[in-house]
Design a protein around this motif. Structure first.
Motif, mmCIF file in Angstrom:
data_model
loop_
_atom_site.group_PDB
_atom_site.id
_atom_site.type_symbol
_atom_site.label_atom_id
_atom_site.label_comp_id
_atom_site.label_asym_id
_atom_site.label_seq_id
_atom_site.Cartn_x
_atom_site.Cartn_y
_atom_site.Cartn_z
ATOM 1 N N SER A 17 0.857 -1.191 0.000
ATOM 2 C CA SER A 17 0.000 0.000 0.000
ATOM 3 C C SER A 17 0.886 1.232 0.000
ATOM 4 O O SER A 17 2.082 1.157 0.261
ATOM 5 N N GLU A 18 0.253 2.386 -0.282
ATOM 6 C CA GLU A 18 0.958 3.670 -0.249
ATOM 7 C C GLU A 18 0.000 4.724 0.282
ATOM 8 O O GLU A 18 -1.163 4.754 -0.113
ATOM 9 N N ASN A 19 0.511 5.580 1.203
ATOM 10 C CA ASN A 19 -0.357 6.624 1.746
ATOM 11 C C ASN A 19 -0.160 7.944 0.991
ATOM 12 O O ASN A 19 0.683 8.044 0.092
ATOM 13 N N ARG A 24 5.270 3.896 1.858
ATOM 14 C CA ARG A 24 4.748 2.652 1.315
ATOM 15 C C ARG A 24 4.980 1.496 2.278
ATOM 16 O O ARG A 24 6.066 1.382 2.859
ATOM 17 N N LYS A 25 3.967 0.665 2.439
ATOM 18 C CA LYS A 25 4.125 -0.585 3.188
ATOM 19 C C LYS A 25 4.660 -1.592 2.186
ATOM 20 O O LYS A 25 4.032 -1.842 1.160
ATOM 21 N N ASP A 43 6.642 0.043 6.897
ATOM 22 C CA ASP A 43 6.439 1.281 6.143
ATOM 23 C C ASP A 43 7.794 1.922 5.866
ATOM 24 O O ASP A 43 8.661 1.966 6.750
#
Length: 73
Positions: A17-19, A24-25, A43
């Motif tokens: 994932s990316e926030n 990024r995880k 992360d």
């Protein structure tokens, strides 16, 4: 006093994932303090200049997790 450590990302496997801030995880193979690499989920800031807390797994632990996840179908 903070303990110093070294790390080397040996293989970038997957971005989970990316926030909005670009962190990024990721699932990577990482060598910590010159030891054999382990699977690592954590992360990372852009360009891997900073990291959050994470989880490391040996090959055996990853195989166990993989087998368990396969049963969740």
């Amino acid at each position: 006093m903070a303990q110093k450590f070294t790390y080397e990302i040996m293989e970038e496997i997957a971005v989970l994932s990316e926030n909005a801030k670009g962190w990024r995880k990721e699932l990577n193979l990482v060598s910590w303090n010159g030891n054999p690499p382990k699977f690592d989920i954590r992360d990372w800031a852009p360009n891997h200049e900073k990291m959050g807390k994470g989880l490391t797994l040996t090959n055996e632990e990853m195989e166990t997790l993989k087998s368990f996840l396969a049963t969740l179908n």
